[in-house]
Write an enzyme that holds these catalytic residues in place. Sequence first.
Site, PDB file in Angstrom:
ATOM      1  CD  GLU A   1       2.474  -8.135  -5.738  1.00  0.00           C
ATOM      2  OE1 GLU A   1       3.290  -8.869  -5.163  1.00  0.00           O
ATOM      3  OE2 GLU A   1       2.199  -6.995  -5.339  1.00  0.00           O
TER       4      GLU A   1
ATOM      5  CB  CYS B   1       5.426  -3.768   0.228  1.00  0.00           C
ATOM      6  SG  CYS B   1       6.552  -4.324  -1.026  1.00  0.00           S
ATOM      7  CE1 TYR B   2       1.114   0.935   5.890  1.00  0.00           C
ATOM      8  CE2 TYR B   2      -0.474  -0.857   5.721  1.00  0.00           C
ATOM      9  CZ  TYR B   2      -0.044   0.310   6.324  1.00  0.00           C
ATOM     10  OH  TYR B   2      -0.754   0.825   7.376  1.00  0.00           O
TER      11      TYR B   2
ATOM     12  CB  SER C   1     -23.466  -5.470 -25.286  1.00  0.00           C
ATOM     13  OG  SER C   1     -22.365  -6.245 -24.843  1.00  0.00           O
ATOM     14  N   GLY C   2     -23.398  -8.354 -26.934  1.00  0.00           N
ATOM     15  CA  GLY C   2     -22.551  -9.071 -27.883  1.00  0.00           C
ATOM     16  C   GLY C   2     -21.115  -9.136 -27.406  1.00  0.00           C
TER      17      GLY C   2
ATOM     18  N   GLY D   1       0.846  -1.188   0.000  1.00  0.00           N
ATOM     19  CA  GLY D   1       0.000   0.000   0.000  1.00  0.00           C
ATOM     20  C   GLY D   1       0.876   1.229   0.000  1.00  0.00           C
TER      21      GLY D   1
ATOM     22  CG  ASP E   1     -17.484  -8.668 -19.579  1.00  0.00           C
ATOM     23  OD1 ASP E   1     -16.662  -9.578 -19.772  1.00  0.00           O
ATOM     24  OD2 ASP E   1     -17.159  -7.487 -19.370  1.00  0.00           O
TER      25      ASP E   1
ATOM     26  CE  LYS F   1     -13.245  -8.395 -21.182  1.00  0.00           C
ATOM     27  NZ  LYS F   1     -14.461  -7.570 -21.195  1.00  0.00           N
TER      28      LYS F   1
ATOM     29  CG  HIS G   1       5.477  -5.383  -5.051  1.00  0.00           C
ATOM     30  ND1 HIS G   1       4.229  -5.324  -4.474  1.00  0.00           N
ATOM     31  CD2 HIS G   1       6.070  -4.199  -4.794  1.00  0.00           C
ATOM     32  CE1 HIS G   1       4.067  -4.135  -3.906  1.00  0.00           C
ATOM     33  NE2 HIS G   1       5.182  -3.438  -4.083  1.00  0.00           N
TER      34      HIS G   1
END
Length: 509
Positions: A167, A78-79, A219-220, A51, A223, A365, A165
Amino acid sequence: MILIIDFGSQFNQLIARRLRECGVYCIIEPPTIPIERIQALSPLGIVLSGGPSSIYAANSPRVDKRLFDLGIPVLGICYGMQFMVDTLGGQVKASRKREYGFSELRIKQSDTLFKDVPDRSTVWMSHGDSISRLPEGFVTTADTENTPVAAAADYQKRFYGFQFHPEVVHTPKGKQMLRNFLFDVCGCKRNWTMKAFARQAVADIRQQVGDRKVILGLSGGVDSSVTALLIHQAIGHQLTCIFVDNGLLRLDEALKLKKTFKEHLKINIRFVNARTLFLKALAKVSDPEKKRKIIGKRFMEVFEAEARKIEGADFLAQGTLYPDVIESRSAFGGPTAVIKSHHNVGGLPKRMKLKLVEPLQYLFKDEVRKLGKQMGLDPELVWRQPFPGPGLAIRVIGEVSEKRLGILRQVDHVLIEEIKAAGYYRKLWQSFAVLLPIKSVGIMGDSRTYEHIVAIRAVTSKDAMTADWAKLPHDLLGRISNRIINEVRGVNRVVYDISSKPPSTIEWE
Ligand code: XMP
């Protein structure tokens, strides 16, 4: 399940994605999460994220320290590590040297988290404060040139901390370290698959909806398509989709959608042909924001009128994703999960007294794409590039007319065909054509022409916040240009957009 406490780092969603890529489910919660909820969730491990705050700043975010008494393994990043050290009786100080960027991690003590990690490896650092004294029970497990405590552990309590980090891709062995935490420390199982998710989601939808009706705006895009599939699988014909054809779609798009959803998947769907309505409303409008407002307002009206025809509908389904959920709540508390009303039908649930069904609200996504693929959705829909709500209206620069839309549709069709044939479609975030409001002189056969110019835009991006213009091969660009000029009447010049975002945007309007 793993619980991630969100201290506001820009990399938080990345932590969650890495863990899920390892096949482990995780959720992100703010530091205000009550201890009772943590107990109820009973995670196999807790990750305290990084953070931007300094642990000594007034109002620095803190989570209930009783979390360290639950006997659950904790990994502080980290934080998150500094918070753990400070809370458990150690000391954190502002370091003389801010460390930002690549560093070499030197492992000093063999450690479960460093299994299959070489003694020296590259890590990505981003911190101002440093640990000057560890709490009792902790040992230093690794350092870097400027950070004496780059990693530490209390083996007995199974508390671990990284000052870097793991990640991000800039820490090449980071995923291995996270994997070690998940499987060797927390004892997680690899059971987060899209198949398992779909089974649970279908059961949850049945439970929430019972025998009532659901409306969904299709919408096509991937999602809303995956949302429709899941809900259809759960409740069949209690679901009705509404598709508004605003006349601003790409070539044959409405037709293809009809084929997929109505004929192939047998989903209830109402097609509303509102092409004339939208075009009339857009006549003589050239300001992009005015276009957006007009399209948004008309869409809302058309959708609502159609929705009111579906008697007894109690629910509105939306393809909200996890990043929307996370971003819509304040980082350090406040009410959790206030869903961002970024959808065009934002006001509708309240006005029509509809409850929301959002089966994708825990997915990213890439997971939605995996789920779509797993559920047998047409690959063309699974991998479709994002397409803006206002459609081609913001790609016909200046005034929108049926004639100009028609030219752009044909150009776009040729472009996408060539991009796909060259194997670039999935590599690009978006690729599209823009019709410019100026003409230029050309020569065709023996005659002079005075016709339209189109611009080709192709960008790479991770999230549309920033984007790079795509370095497409010249022969591909040449083919695209040749075909467009030869096949589309009314165009005699093609240019390629070589601007990145920022300072340009992806769309031209
Ligand atoms: P810009 O042009 O701001 O676009 O760099 C970023 C992303 O958002 C899409 N976009 C829109 N999507 N309604 C939408 O639903 C809009 O008004 C709109 N404007 C831009 C754009 O296609 C890109 O993916």
